[in-house]
Write an enzyme that holds these catalytic residues in place. Structure first.
Site, mmCIF file in Angstrom:
data_model
loop_
_atom_site.group_PDB
_atom_site.id
_atom_site.type_symbol
_atom_site.label_atom_id
_atom_site.label_comp_id
_atom_site.label_asym_id
_atom_site.label_seq_id
_atom_site.Cartn_x
_atom_site.Cartn_y
_atom_site.Cartn_z
ATOM 1 N N CYS A 1 -0.482 -1.289 -3.787
ATOM 2 C CA CYS A 1 -1.082 -1.894 -4.990
ATOM 3 C C CYS A 1 -0.906 -0.934 -6.169
ATOM 4 O O CYS A 1 -0.528 -1.347 -7.271
ATOM 5 C CB CYS A 1 -2.564 -2.169 -4.772
ATOM 6 S SG CYS A 1 -2.917 -3.276 -3.390
ATOM 7 N N CYS B 1 -5.179 1.123 -2.090
ATOM 8 C CA CYS B 1 -3.910 0.829 -1.401
ATOM 9 C C CYS B 1 -2.735 1.372 -2.202
ATOM 10 O O CYS B 1 -2.559 1.059 -3.375
ATOM 11 C CB CYS B 1 -3.784 -0.679 -1.216
ATOM 12 S SG CYS B 1 -2.107 -1.218 -0.881
#
Ligand code: SF4
Length: 479
Positions: A402, A399
């Site tokens: 993230c 991600c």
């Protein structure tokens, strides 16, 4: 634009062609760029005699405006005995300007028909020493030419991945000499490169995708560079990638990276050639006599690292020369991942990596971050009373959001070490996703939870500001 030879007058007309209210006046007999004056009468872009504006007087004026802030491009040569660390390269000596609150969607609309030169001028005018051009070593040298033509001081940085072609290094040198600038190179962290290469070899990207290597050699150095800026300038064009760049605006709040002030919205991304076609860029470069990477003459169009770039045949799309063993619609190395539609990558889908690389390497690997398993999380949910409070990030390593908060979170772990608050991570994609959605309030990645000392019920971090100061403030409010 046809391939017929054009004069510098025509090239500059092209540079300004998207602005209906501009006019250009300079001596068409000039043979040197430094003898040209560009006059834009009815926009905020003001007359600029290039040789005049890059003069020491102009530079001194800039210095007065920004106190001790030093424009690197104004230096004739840097001190070779000093190799600035990557982290300090982009931190100005003095920061005294705040970021004005601005509606960048509206600004992008206002500038949609502006010329690249006008957009560049606006960007440099607004951000001064807090903005830099990201130069890849390909035809985005046009950005440097546009910056040069504005007559304003400007900065240029580039990512030296250690895997570039020799031709690209020679080109960097030619560009530095042509513009009398020093490019601010960013290098990958040697420990990270060592770990990657010793574990997986030199060409792991052919087997498990380019994301991991790009993250180490490009994305993290870029993140470090951008943390010292308020805005950056890229050579992204809509016609470059069918899947990921077709909606690139001329200016936007950077959807992925953080700037000097930290947190989402702290960095602005300018794309002055978003609306320009590749052919027009090339006509401009040829006309202005700008040095180009000699790889272009060998059939290379888009140029990156040597193992991941190849020449394309006439008629082939330029992105077919990059990461050709992967899916055409996901050819972003992470530098411009915000172009990939959010629903594809933010965990609302089925949890697959956009590049099919679900088993990509892990993130949040700081010494002070505890890797929690499912039983560990279940324990946290059961305990009414625990020795320490916990903050835990629910994440997926693929991600982009993230990845963007990784440095902040690792720093948070270091700050909270020994403070009575444990910092943990729980990988919540794949098989764990349903559990995380039902029990841990997972909506999208990353989700950050605080488990107080005397309650089993976690409190969800409500903000998208994920810099270390914001996270610390959240923890301190609840501890
Ligand atoms: Fe590594 Fe290739 Fe990415 Fe360069 S382009 S950082 S060599 S994967």
């Amino acid at each position: 634009m046809s391939n017929k030879s054009v004069t510098k007058f025509e090239a500059l007309t092209m540079a300004l062609a998207f602005t209906s209210s501009t006019s250009i006046a300079f001596s068409s007999s000039s043979s040197s760029r430094t003898e040209q004056g560009i006059h834009v009468s009815s926009t905020k872009f003001q007359p600029s005699d290039v040789s005049h504006l890059v003069s020491p007087a102009a530079f001194n004026l800039s210095r007065k405006r920004s106190a001790a802030v030093k424009a690197l491009n104004a230096e004739s040569r840097r001190n070779h005995s000093v190799v600035p660390s990557a982290a300090t390269t982009f931190v100005p000596d003095v920061v005294e300007k705040g970021v004005e609150v601005e509606d960048f969607e509206k600004l992008a609309k206002d500038l949609e028909n502006a010329s690249p030169l006008e957009i560049m001028d606006k960007a440099l005018e607004k951000y001064g020493n807090d903005i830099a051009i990201a130069f890849s070593g390909a035809e985005d040298v046009a950005l440097i030419e546009y910056a040069h033509l504005t007559g304003r001081p400007y900065r240029v940085f580039s990512l030296d991945t250690g895997r570039l072609n020799p031709e690209t290094y020679k080109f960097f040198d030619a560009v530095e000499k042509h513009y009398n600038i020093r490019i601010e190179y960013m290098f990958p962290d040697s420990v990270e490169v060592q770990a990657l290469v010793r574990t997986k070899g030199l060409f792991s990207f052919y087997e498990d995708g380019h994301q991991e290597c790009c993250r180490v050699r490009k994305v993290r150095p870029l993140r470090r560079a951008l943390k010292g800026l308020r805005a950056w300038i890229t050579g992204q064009r809509k016609d470059q990638s069918p899947g990921t760049r077709s909606e690139v605006p001329v200016v936007q709040v950077d959807p992925v990276f953080e700037g000097l002030d930290g947190g989402s919205g702290s960095l602005v991304k300018w794309n002055p050639v978003a609306n320009v076609g590749g052919n027009d860029v090339w006509t401009f470069l040829r006309t202005m006599g700008v040095p180009v990477n000699s790889l272009h003459a060998q059939g290379f169009v888009s140029i990156g690292c040597e193992p991941c770039t190849r020449a394309v045949l006439p008629g082939q799309h330029e992105r077919e020369g990059r990461w050709w063993w992967e899916d055409a619609k996901a050819k972003e190395c992470g530098l411009h991942k915000g172009n990939i539609k959010e629903e594809t990558v933010n965990g609302n889908g089925n949890g697959n990596n956009v590049n099919g690389n679900e088993s990509g390497s892990d993130i949040f690997n700081g010494n002070d971050i505890v890797n929690l398993t499912r039983p560990g999380m279940e324990n946290l949910l059961k305990m009414e009373d625990r020795k320490d409070a916990w903050i835990v990030v629910l994440y997926a390593p693929w991600c982009q959001f993230c990845q963007a908060m990784e440095a902040s979170y690792v720093e948070l772990g270091e700050e909270l070490a020994g403070s009575g608050i444990k910092v943990g991570k729980f990988r919540a994609d794949g098989d764990e996703k349903a559990f995380a959605q039902q029990e841990l309030q997972l909506g999208s990645f990353p989700t950050i939870l605080f488990f107080p000392k005397h309650s089993s019920r976690p409190i969800k971090y409500p903000s998208e500001k994920r810099d270390v100061d914001s996270l610390t403030a959240f923890v301190n409010a609840l501890r």
